[in-house]
Design a protein around this motif. Structure first.
Motif, PDB file in Angstrom:
ATOM      1  N   VAL A  42       0.725  -1.430  -0.110  1.00 26.43           N
ATOM      2  CA  VAL A  42      -0.469   0.111  -0.094  1.00 26.43           C
ATOM      3  C   VAL A  42       0.546   1.320   0.546  1.00 26.43           C
ATOM      4  O   VAL A  42       1.387   1.358   0.872  1.00 26.43           O
ATOM      5  N   PRO A  43       0.666   2.454  -0.815  1.00 24.89           N
ATOM      6  CA  PRO A  43       1.722   3.324  -0.798  1.00 24.89           C
ATOM      7  C   PRO A  43       1.206   4.474   0.221  1.00 24.89           C
ATOM      8  O   PRO A  43      -0.431   3.975   0.239  1.00 24.89           O
ATOM      9  N   SER A  44       2.145   5.035   0.202  1.00 27.55           N
ATOM     10  CA  SER A  44       1.371   6.781   0.847  1.00 27.55           C
ATOM     11  C   SER A  44       1.461   7.172  -0.390  1.00 27.55           C
ATOM     12  O   SER A  44       1.426   7.096  -1.409  1.00 27.55           O
ATOM     13  N   ALA A  45       0.943   8.551   0.503  1.00 24.86           N
ATOM     14  CA  ALA A  45       0.392   9.997  -0.630  1.00 24.86           C
ATOM     15  C   ALA A  45       0.799  11.050  -0.579  1.00 24.86           C
ATOM     16  O   ALA A  45       1.156  11.369   1.153  1.00 24.86           O
ATOM     17  N   ILE A  46       1.186  11.512  -2.283  1.00 20.62           N
ATOM     18  CA  ILE A  46       1.325  13.192  -1.602  1.00 20.62           C
ATOM     19  C   ILE A  46       0.122  14.024  -2.443  1.00 20.62           C
ATOM     20  O   ILE A  46      -0.513  13.140  -3.786  1.00 20.62           O
ATOM     21  N   LYS A  47      -0.392  14.237  -2.050  1.00 19.74           N
ATOM     22  CA  LYS A  47      -1.403  15.396  -1.970  1.00 19.74           C
ATOM     23  C   LYS A  47      -1.148  16.343  -3.005  1.00 19.74           C
ATOM     24  O   LYS A  47      -0.231  17.796  -2.404  1.00 19.74           O
ATOM     25  N   PHE A  48      -2.012  17.060  -4.035  1.00 19.00           N
ATOM     26  CA  PHE A  48      -1.605  18.165  -4.835  1.00 19.00           C
ATOM     27  C   PHE A  48      -2.755  19.260  -5.635  1.00 19.00           C
ATOM     28  O   PHE A  48      -3.853  18.356  -5.913  1.00 19.00           O
ATOM     29  N   ASN A  49      -3.158  20.319  -4.463  1.00 20.67           N
ATOM     30  CA  ASN A  49      -4.114  20.943  -4.324  1.00 20.67           C
ATOM     31  C   ASN A  49      -4.446  21.798  -5.457  1.00 20.67           C
ATOM     32  O   ASN A  49      -3.450  22.941  -5.535  1.00 20.67           O
ATOM     33  N   LEU A  50      -5.197  21.621  -6.306  1.00 23.64           N
ATOM     34  CA  LEU A  50      -5.036  22.495  -7.493  1.00 23.64           C
ATOM     35  C   LEU A  50      -6.031  23.467  -7.243  1.00 23.64           C
ATOM     36  O   LEU A  50      -7.261  23.228  -7.558  1.00 23.64           O
ATOM     37  N   ILE A  51      -5.336  24.810  -7.844  1.00 31.36           N
ATOM     38  CA  ILE A  51      -6.131  25.876  -8.115  1.00 31.36           C
ATOM     39  C   ILE A  51      -5.799  27.086  -9.387  1.00 31.36           C
ATOM     40  O   ILE A  51      -4.793  26.509  -9.503  1.00 31.36           O
ATOM     41  N   GLY A  52      -7.234  27.881  -9.937  1.00 33.11           N
ATOM     42  CA  GLY A  52      -6.958  28.217 -10.340  1.00 33.11           C
ATOM     43  C   GLY A  52      -7.282  27.622 -12.155  1.00 33.11           C
ATOM     44  O   GLY A  52      -7.451  26.433 -12.192  1.00 33.11           O
ATOM     45  N   LYS A  53      -7.208  28.356 -12.883  1.00 30.75           N
ATOM     46  CA  LYS A  53      -7.425  28.735 -14.005  1.00 30.75           C
ATOM     47  C   LYS A  53      -6.254  28.478 -15.117  1.00 30.75           C
ATOM     48  O   LYS A  53      -5.764  29.591 -15.204  1.00 30.75           O
ATOM     49  N   PRO A  54      -5.837  27.255 -15.530  1.00 25.92           N
ATOM     50  CA  PRO A  54      -4.696  27.093 -17.214  1.00 25.92           C
ATOM     51  C   PRO A  54      -5.389  28.506 -17.930  1.00 25.92           C
ATOM     52  O   PRO A  54      -6.284  28.756 -18.501  1.00 25.92           O
ATOM     53  N   SER A  55      -4.140  28.909 -18.672  1.00 27.33           N
ATOM     54  CA  SER A  55      -4.291  29.867 -19.882  1.00 27.33           C
ATOM     55  C   SER A  55      -4.002  29.998 -20.723  1.00 27.33           C
ATOM     56  O   SER A  55      -4.098  28.097 -20.984  1.00 27.33           O
ATOM     57  N   LYS A  56      -4.738  29.914 -21.647  1.00 27.83           N
ATOM     58  CA  LYS A  56      -5.305  29.418 -23.593  1.00 27.83           C
ATOM     59  C   LYS A  56      -4.053  28.530 -23.746  1.00 27.83           C
ATOM     60  O   LYS A  56      -4.484  27.205 -24.457  1.00 27.83           O
ATOM     61  N   TYR A  57      -2.966  28.435 -23.816  1.00 29.84           N
ATOM     62  CA  TYR A  57      -1.711  27.439 -24.465  1.00 29.84           C
ATOM     63  C   TYR A  57      -1.331  26.527 -23.128  1.00 29.84           C
ATOM     64  O   TYR A  57      -0.353  25.652 -23.728  1.00 29.84           O
ATOM     65  N   VAL A  58      -1.699  26.248 -21.963  1.00 29.01           N
ATOM     66  CA  VAL A  58      -1.840  25.662 -20.844  1.00 29.01           C
ATOM     67  C   VAL A  58      -2.541  24.096 -20.838  1.00 29.01           C
ATOM     68  O   VAL A  58      -3.879  24.565 -20.409  1.00 29.01           O
TER      69      VAL A  58
END
Length: 423
Positions: free
Chosen positions: A157-173
């Motif tokens: 069973v793996p441990s974990a890393i949490k990535f909290n995503l916020i905001g909105k990417p720009s057009k070409y991202v």
């Protein structure tokens, strides 16, 4: 102590109430996957086990996609071997040339994976299906053989890393830029044997295609798996593609994470991974115009061969021309994607721009065929690895980028910021 998404899924499939990081478990499998390179070895090991049938004819999937259509006699013999095995064992989900696609684009499209599933595949990028809220991970051919025979697999069973995503990417991202940014931040061993868990209000600003691209490259950070919190987009995707009922698992509020990061999508710039590691990243702002001259562009692969990717490439290339010294190869992820691209006029626009189209295949990504590099050549590729010799000669170079950056670079002949195409 609470559990992460991955830990909850594994506990359920191991018939346990609770699991903790580091615990060894035996879990029931919802799907076992192999391709034309890994399945022949698995078949030989399967025969040694002594069982006569696979555990479930509907839950074993074999996709000949790496060296197909066959590039030589050896690859033809391999595909013949797995084809005969699939027929003998009456495996329902064997996808022949003409029906097949690049495996990690094909399985979500066919609805073979939904939220809450446990999937193993004898291919490292099996982690792609974490975008759907499934636990999916790559294994060796021996594990695939055992999975085909028993429908079970052992896991730590793996441990974990949490990535909290916020905001909105720009057009070409897109998701490709996001995951390259993260790998550049934590390194190719930054998530070693850990689960990369993505959640946060920024999820709503990432398409399913972008999420699939991100989960696909979790392995490039050393992760056991990548997994996305299930939201309305996920459930809509599962409903549109599958008759299976998705099962939603949410991380407990007191789940334990080794590390937590907040990623503001609005600050991420188009990103390129320089040779010879995916962590060797630079933003387009750090690359001077006409600094890195290129010989080839590849738009496709299990990372970026989906409809969103082809549409982005078309939007940049339509009405323009590929630079005369650049070979640009476009590889749709599946036959359905290829057909949709034809119906939308994307194929016409890209061919008129000077691109060459291939049938769905992993081909150049692993140095197989359909775009091998010669000594000294440089390629901007939407694939997922840029190790020494990955796409051909050991003295060639691979620069990993998004479809937008790849398309812009095809026009200029140098690694190029896609935003400049609007100037």
């Amino acid at each position: 102590m609470g559990m992460t998404m991955t830990q909850k899924i594994l506990a359920k499939h191991a018939n346990l109430d609770h699991v903790v990081a580091g615990q060894l478990i035996e879990a029931n499998l919802d799907l076992v996957l192999g391709n034309d390179i890994t399945t022949p070895v698995a078949i030989n090991e399967f025969k040694k086990i002594g069982v006569k049938e696979v555990f479930d004819k509907n839950k074993v999937v074999i996709v000949p996609d790496h060296f197909t259509p066959n590039k030589d006699i050896k690859s033809a013999e391999q595909c013949k071997f797995i084809r005969e095995f699939a027929r003998e064992k009456e495996i329902v989900n064997f996808f022949e040339v003409g029906q097949m696609g690049i495996e990690h684009a094909l399985l979500p499209e066919k609805g073979l994976v939904v939220s809450g599933d446990v999937v193993i595949g004898a291919d490292s990028h099996t982690c792609t299906y974490g975008a759907l809220g499934a636990f999916a991970t790559g294994v060796g051919s021996t594990d695939m053989a055992c999975g085909m025979a028993t429908g079970k697999a052992w896991f730590k069973v793996p441990s974990a890393i949490k990535f909290n995503l916020i905001g909105k990417p720009s057009k070409y991202v897109s998701g490709k830029d996001v995951i390259l940014h993260i790998i550049g931040m934590i390194g190719v061993d930054g998530a070693l044997y850990r689960s990369m868990e993505f959640s946060g209000e920024g999820l709503k600003n990432l398409s399913m295609d972008s999420r699939l691209s991100m989960a696909n490259m979790a392995i490039e950070a050393g992760a056991k798996n990548g997994i996305f919190a299930v939201d309305e987009k996920t459930l809509e995707f599962c409903k549109a593609h599958s008759l299976k009922n998705p099962v939603v698992y949410e991380a407990d509020s007191d789940a334990v994470y080794d590390e937590e990061y907040t990623i503001d999508l609005s600050t991420i710039r188009p990103t390129v991974a320089f040779p010879h590691l995916p962590e060797n990243t630079k933003t387009v702002d750090e690359i001077k115009p006409n600094e890195i001259k290129i010989d080839q562009v590849v738009i496709g692969s299990c990372t970026n061969g989906r409809m969103e990717d082809l549409r982005i490439a078309r939007d940049i290339l339509k009405g323009k021309k590929v630079h005369p010294t650049v070979r640009t190869i476009v590889i749709p992820g599946t036959q359905k994607i290829y057909l949709q691209a034809i119906m939308e006029g994307i194929v016409t626009d890209l061919v008129e721009a000077g691109c060459a189209f291939s049938t769905p295949t992993c081909g150049p990504c692993l140095g197989g065929h359909m775009g091998i590099l010669a000594k000294g050549e440089r390629c901007v590729s939407t694939t997922n690895r840029n190790f020494v010799g990955r796409m051909g000669h050991v003295d060639s170079e691979v620069y990993l980028a998004s479809p937008a950056t790849a398309a812009a670079s095809a026009i200029t002949g140098y690694i190029t910021n896609p935003e400049t195409m609007e100037e």
